[in-house]
Design an enzyme around this catalytic site. Structure first.
Site, PDB file in Angstrom:
ATOM      1  N   CYS A 104       0.805  -1.219   0.000  1.00  0.00           N
ATOM      2  CA  CYS A 104       0.000   0.000   0.000  1.00  0.00           C
ATOM      3  C   CYS A 104       0.844   1.279   0.000  1.00  0.00           C
ATOM      4  O   CYS A 104       0.461   2.276  -0.601  1.00  0.00           O
ATOM      5  CB  CYS A 104      -0.954   0.006   1.191  1.00  0.00           C
ATOM      6  SG  CYS A 104      -0.172  -0.362   2.766  1.00  0.00           S
ATOM      7  N   HIS A 135      -2.617   6.874   3.388  1.00  0.00           N
ATOM      8  CA  HIS A 135      -1.193   7.001   3.708  1.00  0.00           C
ATOM      9  C   HIS A 135      -0.672   8.330   3.166  1.00  0.00           C
ATOM     10  O   HIS A 135      -0.813   8.616   1.969  1.00  0.00           O
ATOM     11  CB  HIS A 135      -0.407   5.866   3.056  1.00  0.00           C
ATOM     12  CG  HIS A 135      -0.609   4.524   3.698  1.00  0.00           C
ATOM     13  ND1 HIS A 135      -1.344   4.334   4.839  1.00  0.00           N
ATOM     14  CD2 HIS A 135      -0.141   3.288   3.351  1.00  0.00           C
ATOM     15  CE1 HIS A 135      -1.325   3.045   5.165  1.00  0.00           C
ATOM     16  NE2 HIS A 135      -0.616   2.398   4.285  1.00  0.00           N
TER      17      HIS A 135
END
Lengths: 349, 349, 349, 349
Positions: D147, D240
């Site tokens: 990710c 993120h």
């Protein structure tokens, strides 16, 4: 509907947190056409894009130039939605009503005026008639209740009608968006909860009585329910959770109550209003629900989530209620009020 | 006191979250000398420093080697403090008591045993006498209540004695440390609150009745208070906040109640026990208080903070209570129980 | 030391967040006696207890009456600690220095004045000599760096002296208390981080060069280090975490670097200054550390925690630094500056 | 497309957090028809509604019965999407490939296999050809990166092609959903950040080199970029954030870089794949953006947000990247891989 056929509407206090929600809800509304956005003199002249940073609005909204909150040519609309701060809302709203505008307000200032409807369309649509007693000529004022009141009263309404409600104890865990922007300091909401919200308990103990009251001979006869509220603030962005205990007039069962909630439909569903949820009240059998982050967006934030119905040793039953405070409990509730008016009183438009 | 004169004590379940609090509180205790640390077979043989990472203990504690939770030579102590998980606490605690140990437990398993004191030293120190009915020879079991019970009952105690308490409604906003470690998933506590804590409401509705009960002829006659509890979890590390409404037997004023709280002193203060707070109950006039992050450490986490006393439309009064759940509500409460025992029953040592 | 023998000190900006930390640190200081507390005219005349709500100060502090920030009889002290907002700090501090006060400032206004020491007592205590070049007569100004600079420079200092530092890359994760009070809106720090802090990167790229510079012939020759900073804000109350990569002049090993940090002692430790940590830099072998909530209070918030030293593919090594931003990085750093001055220049007092 | 014409697909590891995202994305996919849902034997036999509580799936999904992750009749599909835990993913995925299934995996196990594409459709769609070297007959395995890699590499890709990228320094602030469910303990993420994520920096320093590598003669020639990563965990649910510094081969300007990002379109946009964002990279001129809560849902979580481009004193430029870790960085990225395959290799279906 073409833009020409849509009702021209404006926003008062467009740069505030409720004003921004109005923008989102009105940017592409099937019945309403956003024709003007008003704010304080400090913001007047700026475009929406400049004054309301960080949002992604369609171009025609982003380029709209903000005007001062003054009735007249710069606000060419039939309805104004008010998200004004209560320090100025009272006078400005009255001024707009006197000038012939329909004022749909989220502010608290006129909520207790005897001839102003304090309205949740699923609960007391008949209170709309109060506006005929107002002395504003073509104008009028309609208000919606405080964010913590809306979820509670929607949940109580079917119980009130079917079983009777005598007493209510409610403790709220309220989201920080309810305090506006900038609102609360971040340092106070990290690893912390606040046991107090100024003015909130008064509203939550008083507003339900007017909303659930009977309209008779042009006046509201408030409901007689003993209500005790305790309001707290928790580190959640959106979504007020409320722990409720109720004493009912008539004996009943948990199953009957759940059925009563699940099957509850009212005027906005009947009229199929654009912003109305299909099912206003959703009961969750999973005892871990509802939770703010999981259920607040249910039916675009317009439905109320309920869970954990069980006996209360003190009153009769207790349960948990969750509703989206800035949508159902503020701007969305106000838009639904306007839709009800448009559907019920077409002659006004 | 030299180490030789101190009472040798041990910890059962030293690697759990309550066990770690015991370590902190016993690492340098004036009356007790930590002589053994027990945990599951998985941790036995490791040093404290290895098994309980991230903590800064004095060298003699850090180098202590963990033993299995078995009575005998490896646990050379008079008292064992149990922070064991309830899945194993019941049997292990009984086994230690039968082997002649004094078991001071924070676990729920024996709380409702008729001859086991469920004790808060400021509230029911006389219940200590129950241990004479236990059939463990030189051993015995003493328990302290659930973390959410302690703050509530400490606050109710002076009201109960002076005005009488007939009914209580309490909604808790509980910290995540109450769920142990690892406890709750982080993803569930970001921008969220949980409306449910398994088993918690039962404990909170039941434990106060035993604690406030009368000891007569060697048996507890539970208090008759109607109690309704609603327990929620909030994103706070330590410190349980409780919104309480009470119905009193005798009419009184807010001033009388506040005086009653502020002046409350009991056996631990009278005996000047090492872990006892100087003033068990602190009332804050500022309506924004108490708050978990600001008041939880009051008197080293052993005092309870109260605020927002005001009338309740449903019962008589409502207010807010805050107490540190892992200190006053768990390990600290247990250590205070042991101190009371040591002071009241010196012949046992 | 009796109060008579202590040095009388005052605080400028006592109601702000740094001012409150000064209150805490000076309330019971072994060398300094708090004689006056200054704030804006808005707060002047109020007691500390009234103006600085929510804090638990000793009675003589709580009852102290706030005065305006004006040199003279109302501020009968030798040292003033300034926690003033930078919008007013520059002029007020100069005025106090001209009036003969020793000004120990946490504000940024005078940090780059060529004759004003920008000082961390463990790093550049010799820069104190700069005050002899100031034209304030008996008065002078001494500043401490920005909160994010302090932790970084303390960590770099022993590396700089022993191995040489050529380049530094630092990304900060800064606590919200660094933004003062009310500071950041809560709604922006729930389930969120902010990628930008106004002005912070400039300070963090510039201040270390002056602090690590050489004092020669009465002037600072700045260090020549290539520095790149990226500053972010995270939902943490106190404690700035910094991810640092460094390029060293001389080849070395991880073990040598860790030893260098662990053994680092400097002037404040040598002089045993009251606020100095025993060990300024603590290295943690556990790669999960340091963490803000676990290590920020190390040595009363005056020590810096380091962890995760490992090779950097781009520069030579990388590691993590944590320091308490409102203690070591603000008020505590300033108090340590004053202690150094008192110890090194007794003739001034 | 009717269900008959849609490609039948299955999910491996449906009860995990990535598996649930697959469910959401495949519940109503225009090309794929969810025909089977596999999980461990513990969940097999349960319905989706039972095993994956708290989600609101359409009835045909909710009632689907979970099967064990075994190739054969119970998994009647052409593609399986794997969200399996890496402890079991390697073998199960190979087994499915050998049995003739197309395995689209989000797990790390096969990412570095020389003949397995590690693919982001906008970056290296040509790597798809690698599957012709696999020895699985009708089956094959295609993986998507970690990710934290996806957002970074998408942002680097146009810079790499146009200006050349020589070195990258990246510090991540990663959301807790990346740790799966239950994942991290809540108590560790309140008022805290973690300076370490096991294994993450290795992946982030290694995966970009394969993805940006050249496919020549059936093998990947990895890119030669010096990469240094520092990964941290912050109290954010999804999204993120990465602070990136880059050294480019060719001199350029901020304007050129921004244009390069804004105008970047690739194969998925050209093919108009159902899950592809219209504009993969969005640059925000407002220096306070991007923020996880505000931008993570951009283009249904499939677009990457960039901001704060400015010079870097150490490398050439620095900037901030935000991407949705469980959508673009996991399940959504995998679904896009499958769509690319379906569009580019229709003969496989």
């Amino acid at each position: 509907m073409t833009i020409k056929e849509k009702i021209p509407v404006g926003i008062l206090g467009v740069t505030g947190s409720v004003g921004r929600q109005f923008l989102r809800l009105l940017a592409d509304h099937p019945w309403f056409h956003l024709a003007a956005a008003g704010a304080s003199h400090r913001s007047a002249g700026k475009t929406i894009a400049t004054a309301v940073a960080d949002e992604d609005f369609p171009e025609h909204i982003a380029n709209m130039r903000i005007v001062p909150c003054v009735p007249g040519e710069a606000m060419p609309c039939r309805i104004v939605f008010s998200g004004l701060d209560s320090s100025v809302a009272g006078d400005i709203e009255s001024e707009f009503a006197r000038a012939g505008y329909i004022v749909i307000s989220n502010s608290r200032n006129h909520r207790y005026d005897p001839d102003v409807p304090l309205m949740i369309p699923e609960v007391n649509p008949d209170h709309l008639e109060l506006i005929t007693s107002q002395n504003f000529g073509a104008g009028c004022i309609i208000t919606n209740p405080n964010c913590s009141t809306t979820g509670l009263v929607l949940t109580l309404k079917p119980l009130y009608d079917v079983f009777g409600v005598e007493a209510v104890h409610v403790t709220t865990l309220q989201a920080v968006s309810g305090a506006g922007y900038p609102g609360l300091p971040a340092i106070d909401m990290i690893d912390n909860v606040l046991p107090y919200i100024a003015g909130e308990e008064d509203k939550l103990e008083r507003e339900p009585l007017k909303i659930l009251g009977d309209l008779k001979n042009g006046a509201i006869n408030p409901a007689t329910i003993t209500l005790s509220a305790h309001c707290t603030r928790v580190p959640v962005s959106d979504g007020h959770l409320e722990c409720v205990s109720v004493k009912l007039t008539r004996t009943t069962t948990e199953k009957e109550i759940i059925d009563c909630w699940q099957n509850f439909r009212a005027k906005p569903q009947e009229l199929d209003l654009p912003t109305a949820p299909q099912q206003p009240l959703h009961y969750f059998a999973d005892e871990r629900l509802p939770q703010p982050r999981r259920q607040r967006h249910l039916e675009a934030g317009m439905a109320v989530s309920i869970g954990r119905l069980r006996p209360c040793a003190l009153l009769d039953f207790k349960f948990v209620v969750l509703s989206h405070n800035t949508i159902r409990g503020a701007a969305g509730g106000a838009v639904l009020n306007a839709e009800l008016l448009a559907a019920q009183k077409p002659s006004l438009f």
